[in-house]
Design an enzyme around this catalytic site. Sequence first.
Site, mmCIF file in Angstrom:
data_model
loop_
_atom_site.group_PDB
_atom_site.id
_atom_site.type_symbol
_atom_site.label_atom_id
_atom_site.label_comp_id
_atom_site.label_asym_id
_atom_site.label_seq_id
_atom_site.Cartn_x
_atom_site.Cartn_y
_atom_site.Cartn_z
ATOM 1 N N GLU A 165 -9.449 -5.308 16.450
ATOM 2 C CA GLU A 165 -9.528 -6.482 15.588
ATOM 3 C C GLU A 165 -9.276 -6.128 14.116
ATOM 4 O O GLU A 165 -9.870 -5.167 13.607
ATOM 5 C CB GLU A 165 -10.909 -7.146 15.763
ATOM 6 C CG GLU A 165 -11.157 -8.368 14.890
ATOM 7 C CD GLU A 165 -10.166 -9.504 15.117
ATOM 8 O OE1 GLU A 165 -9.815 -9.777 16.280
ATOM 9 O OE2 GLU A 165 -9.740 -10.116 14.117
ATOM 10 N N THR A 187 -5.601 -13.983 15.890
ATOM 11 C CA THR A 187 -5.765 -13.264 17.160
ATOM 12 C C THR A 187 -4.948 -13.923 18.278
ATOM 13 O O THR A 187 -4.295 -13.234 19.069
ATOM 14 C CB THR A 187 -7.241 -13.243 17.601
ATOM 15 O OG1 THR A 187 -8.006 -12.523 16.647
ATOM 16 C CG2 THR A 187 -7.404 -12.563 18.963
ATOM 17 N N HIS A 201 -14.290 -7.830 11.931
ATOM 18 C CA HIS A 201 -13.708 -9.132 11.592
ATOM 19 C C HIS A 201 -14.199 -9.579 10.220
ATOM 20 O O HIS A 201 -15.367 -9.393 9.885
ATOM 21 C CB HIS A 201 -14.103 -10.167 12.655
ATOM 22 C CG HIS A 201 -13.330 -11.449 12.555
ATOM 23 N ND1 HIS A 201 -13.504 -12.340 11.522
ATOM 24 C CD2 HIS A 201 -12.382 -11.974 13.362
ATOM 25 C CE1 HIS A 201 -12.685 -13.366 11.693
ATOM 26 N NE2 HIS A 201 -11.985 -13.175 12.805
ATOM 27 N N ASP A 250 -4.357 -6.424 15.709
ATOM 28 C CA ASP A 250 -3.830 -7.788 15.887
ATOM 29 C C ASP A 250 -3.245 -8.384 14.613
ATOM 30 O O ASP A 250 -2.260 -9.105 14.664
ATOM 31 C CB ASP A 250 -4.872 -8.730 16.523
ATOM 32 C CG ASP A 250 -6.097 -8.986 15.670
ATOM 33 O OD1 ASP A 250 -6.417 -8.168 14.790
ATOM 34 O OD2 ASP A 250 -6.758 -10.027 15.900
ATOM 35 N N HIS A 251 -3.843 -8.088 13.466
ATOM 36 C CA HIS A 251 -3.338 -8.622 12.184
ATOM 37 C C HIS A 251 -4.072 -7.914 11.056
ATOM 38 O O HIS A 251 -4.962 -7.106 11.309
ATOM 39 C CB HIS A 251 -3.533 -10.144 12.102
ATOM 40 C CG HIS A 251 -4.923 -10.596 12.455
ATOM 41 N ND1 HIS A 251 -6.009 -10.381 11.632
ATOM 42 C CD2 HIS A 251 -5.420 -11.197 13.566
ATOM 43 C CE1 HIS A 251 -7.097 -10.861 12.202
ATOM 44 N NE2 HIS A 251 -6.780 -11.352 13.392
HETATM 45 C C1 GP9 Z 1 -12.751 -14.710 18.317
HETATM 46 C C2 GP9 Z 1 -11.853 -13.621 17.871
HETATM 47 C C3 GP9 Z 1 -11.438 -13.801 16.415
HETATM 48 O O1 GP9 Z 1 -12.956 -14.910 19.666
HETATM 49 O O2 GP9 Z 1 -10.846 -13.294 18.744
HETATM 50 O O3 GP9 Z 1 -10.233 -14.423 16.204
HETATM 51 P P1 GP9 Z 1 -9.498 -14.440 14.786
HETATM 52 O O4 GP9 Z 1 -10.398 -15.140 13.792
HETATM 53 O O5 GP9 Z 1 -9.254 -13.026 14.359
HETATM 54 O O6 GP9 Z 1 -8.228 -15.181 15.020
HETATM 55 MN MN MN Z 2 -8.174 -11.362 15.008
#
Ligand code: GP9
Ligand code: MN
Length: 421
Positions: A38, A82, A197, A256-257
């Site tokens: 993440e 995500t 996150h 992911d980003h």
């Molecule tokens: C939540 C997680 C976060 O289930 O995958 O998503 P994001 O905010 O990074 O798009």
């Molecule tokens: Mn994410």
Amino acid sequence: NSDDITEVNNYTKSNYAKPNPDYFGLGKGMNVVYFHLESFQNFLIDYKLHGEEVTPFLNSMTKDKNTVYFDNFFHQTAHGKTSDAEFMLENSLYGLPQGSAFMTKSLNTYQAAPAILGTHGYTSAVFHGNSGSFWNRDEIYKSFGYDKFFDSSYYQMDPEDLAQYGLMDKPFLKESMPLLKSLPQPFYTKFITVTNHFPFPIDKKDASIEPHTTGVSSVDSYFQTARYADEAFKQFFASLEKDGLLDHTIIIMYGDHYGISKDNNKQMEQVLGKEITPFESTGLQRVPLLIRVPGLVGGVNHEYGGQIDLLPTLLHLLGIDTKEYVQFGTDLFSKQHDDLIPFRNGDFVSSTITSIDGKFYDSTTGMELGIDKLAKAEKGRNMAEEKLLLSDRVVNGDLLRFYNPEGFVSVDRSKYNYHQK
Ligand code: GP9
Ligand code: MN
């Protein structure tokens, strides 16, 4: 209509990159584990804070003898964050320019990884310690053909173990192991972590490195949650080894980003000790990609690529040709890999040209391109635009309804029900 799908098909067929025989089928019949890092940016790899490595385990993985580390790999996500990353890696279709395809296109027909691999005897599952309805996952996963979705209802959600978006990575991965072991092999799986996150909160007891010193708390603690994610992954890797899965499982680790947005470029100047120009800022959209396959000769691979390329790369490693599928990325190991990587805002990068906001730069030097190179750069921009346009046409028009790849068994959404509680 079906004319549109013919045009798309002609495009993806002409863009098809044939498998590299040195890699094709190297992981045939093996399990697959996607490990979602993440908000993990590539600059963290080998970064030192207070004289310590922030992510020592992932750093060691970049040198693992069976792991190829791609150091010019970019995220291509937009508003869907995500979910855009997942959408690309499951389908090799681009996320939408607005909103999230997970939310608005969940009932489309897809020819996604779980369904493709299902026809090759694979059981598919996602593990995620958050509510299944987040990003509408519990709907779109049915359209992808996911057999199982272990959401928070399958986990012990003790209040002291919770992060903002679900279960903390360490208890999450620990509790995932018995679920993983319950699956018939070979399996195709994805583990979506959450601790690292924004705004990267972390308790003192979970932080094993001091924060950074920029004075902006989300930037400073990012290094602590990244360290936590690194430790969680180390623990997970050790469990795979202990359970005897490591020698017949492909592990793909990907960011992911970004975690630190452009609003914090000032802080990033302090973090990296250099000016963050538009060129550097685009370069910071690199995320790590590590592919571990038992038997693969590891090393650092400098090929430029993006999340759109993951599915054909994986299928070819599994010995499944992608020629008949509508996929917009190309195999990273192929000699014909297309290294033009579009972003959703119209910018693009390639090994030679970086296009940002109407300006073109040399990807190696960061210098603005001279007038003699502009025609080539413009051509690149048109090609990037064409890819996005055709992919959007597929997603918005639900065009895969009109297409049946040979050997593909179409998905019956009514077969799936993920909720247990
Ligand atoms: C939540 C997680 C976060 O289930 O995958 O998503 P994001 O905010 O990074 O798009
Ligand atoms: Mn994410």
